[in-house]
Scaffold this motif. Structure first.
Motif, PDB file in Angstrom:
ATOM      1  N   TYR A  16       0.793  -1.156   0.150  1.00 47.81           N
ATOM      2  CA  TYR A  16      -0.249   0.199   0.027  1.00 47.81           C
ATOM      3  C   TYR A  16       0.760   1.245  -0.025  1.00 47.81           C
ATOM      4  O   TYR A  16       2.057   1.369   0.376  1.00 47.81           O
ATOM      5  CB  TYR A  16      -0.900   0.156   1.302  1.00 47.81           C
ATOM      6  CG  TYR A  16      -1.687  -1.384   1.266  1.00 47.81           C
ATOM      7  CD1 TYR A  16      -2.954  -1.344   0.638  1.00 47.81           C
ATOM      8  CD2 TYR A  16      -1.562  -2.234   2.093  1.00 47.81           C
ATOM      9  CE1 TYR A  16      -3.961  -2.219   0.722  1.00 47.81           C
ATOM     10  CE2 TYR A  16      -2.270  -3.637   1.730  1.00 47.81           C
ATOM     11  CZ  TYR A  16      -3.629  -3.256   1.362  1.00 47.81           C
ATOM     12  OH  TYR A  16      -4.335  -4.585   1.241  1.00 47.81           O
ATOM     13  N   ASP A  17       0.167   2.493  -0.343  1.00 43.46           N
ATOM     14  CA  ASP A  17       1.090   3.853  -0.242  1.00 43.46           C
ATOM     15  C   ASP A  17       2.217   3.607  -1.321  1.00 43.46           C
ATOM     16  O   ASP A  17       3.279   4.004  -0.969  1.00 43.46           O
ATOM     17  CB  ASP A  17       1.602   4.159   1.134  1.00 43.46           C
ATOM     18  CG  ASP A  17       0.329   4.270   1.958  1.00 43.46           C
ATOM     19  OD1 ASP A  17      -0.717   4.864   1.406  1.00 43.46           O
ATOM     20  OD2 ASP A  17       0.502   4.012   3.297  1.00 43.46           O
ATOM     21  N   CYS A  18       2.198   2.956  -2.329  1.00 49.14           N
ATOM     22  CA  CYS A  18       3.073   2.802  -3.386  1.00 49.14           C
ATOM     23  C   CYS A  18       2.903   3.584  -4.714  1.00 49.14           C
ATOM     24  O   CYS A  18       3.193   3.231  -5.696  1.00 49.14           O
ATOM     25  CB  CYS A  18       3.361   1.324  -3.719  1.00 49.14           C
ATOM     26  SG  CYS A  18       1.687   0.561  -4.539  1.00 49.14           S
ATOM     27  N   ALA A  19       2.210   4.864  -4.518  1.00 46.08           N
ATOM     28  CA  ALA A  19       1.947   5.853  -5.606  1.00 46.08           C
ATOM     29  C   ALA A  19       3.121   6.009  -6.350  1.00 46.08           C
ATOM     30  O   ALA A  19       3.412   6.244  -7.648  1.00 46.08           O
ATOM     31  CB  ALA A  19       1.128   7.020  -5.422  1.00 46.08           C
ATOM     32  N   SER A  87       1.289   0.806  -9.655  1.00 41.26           N
ATOM     33  CA  SER A  87       1.604   1.512  -8.683  1.00 41.26           C
ATOM     34  C   SER A  87       0.836   3.062  -8.503  1.00 41.26           C
ATOM     35  O   SER A  87       0.678   3.781  -7.546  1.00 41.26           O
ATOM     36  CB  SER A  87       3.068   1.910  -8.807  1.00 41.26           C
ATOM     37  OG  SER A  87       3.242   2.697  -9.892  1.00 41.26           O
ATOM     38  N   SER A  90      -1.855   2.895  -5.740  1.00 40.60           N
ATOM     39  CA  SER A  90      -1.601   3.020  -4.522  1.00 40.60           C
ATOM     40  C   SER A  90      -1.769   1.749  -3.714  1.00 40.60           C
ATOM     41  O   SER A  90      -1.528   1.694  -2.450  1.00 40.60           O
ATOM     42  CB  SER A  90      -2.081   4.109  -3.623  1.00 40.60           C
ATOM     43  OG  SER A  90      -1.748   5.112  -4.038  1.00 40.60           O
ATOM     44  N   HIS A  91      -2.009   0.535  -4.566  1.00 42.35           N
ATOM     45  CA  HIS A  91      -2.173  -0.789  -3.946  1.00 42.35           C
ATOM     46  C   HIS A  91      -1.807  -1.773  -5.009  1.00 42.35           C
ATOM     47  O   HIS A  91      -2.193  -1.629  -6.207  1.00 42.35           O
ATOM     48  CB  HIS A  91      -3.587  -0.932  -3.650  1.00 42.35           C
ATOM     49  CG  HIS A  91      -3.826  -2.392  -3.268  1.00 42.35           C
ATOM     50  ND1 HIS A  91      -4.343  -3.300  -4.109  1.00 42.35           N
ATOM     51  CD2 HIS A  91      -3.493  -3.123  -1.970  1.00 42.35           C
ATOM     52  CE1 HIS A  91      -4.480  -4.411  -3.571  1.00 42.35           C
ATOM     53  NE2 HIS A  91      -3.963  -4.312  -2.382  1.00 42.35           N
TER      54      HIS A  91
END
Length: 140
Positions: A16-19, A87, A90-91
């Motif tokens: 998560y939080d992988c933008a 990415s 964000s997931h």
């Protein structure tokens, strides 16, 4: 023989939080000139990235799927596109194959806490004297 060609452990990892991406480099895919397929593998985990902080993904892992999109039979460029698109959500859900047996039987070396290995059927990967993987072609 497992469903992915060899007896390997298949893992599902969610990030998560992988933008800004996972912070990995990949190699492999179909070599367009010859049509040879090597699979898409994690080449390197970048310090400071999501994958580095998480610690589960390792160099040498074969990425089979990203958010349900198969990386089997794709070029390295297409694999990078799939990873970048995922990415942006964000997931990321990665299905990876890992040859734990090869890692524990000395088919590679350990450097700074990461396992590197040379799959017997993936001869174009090599380790330099610093433990970094290199290949004849690179997706980034």
């Amino acid at each position: 023989m497992g469903p992915y060609g060899m007896d390997r452990t298949v893992h599902c990892f969610e990030f998560y939080d992988c933008a800004n991406g996972l912070g990995i480099k990949v190699i492999g895919g179909i070599k367009e000139i010859t049509g040879e397929e090597y699979g898409v593998y994690v080449k390197r985990i970048l310090p400071g990235g999501v994958a580095y902080a998480d610690g589960r993904l390792q160099p040498g892992d074969q990425i089979l799927e990203v958010n349900g999109d198969s990386l089997i039979g794709v070029t390295s460029e297409r694999a990078v596109d799939i990873l970048r698109t995922a990415s942006a959500t964000s997931h990321m859900r990665l299905l990876i194959a890992r040859d734990d047996d090869a890692r524990t039987k000395g088919c590679g070396t350990r450097r700074k806490g990461f396992s590197y290995f040379l799959p017997l059927l993936f001869p174009h990967i090599c380790l330099d004297s610093y433990g970094a993987m290199s290949a004849f072609w690179d997706a980034g």
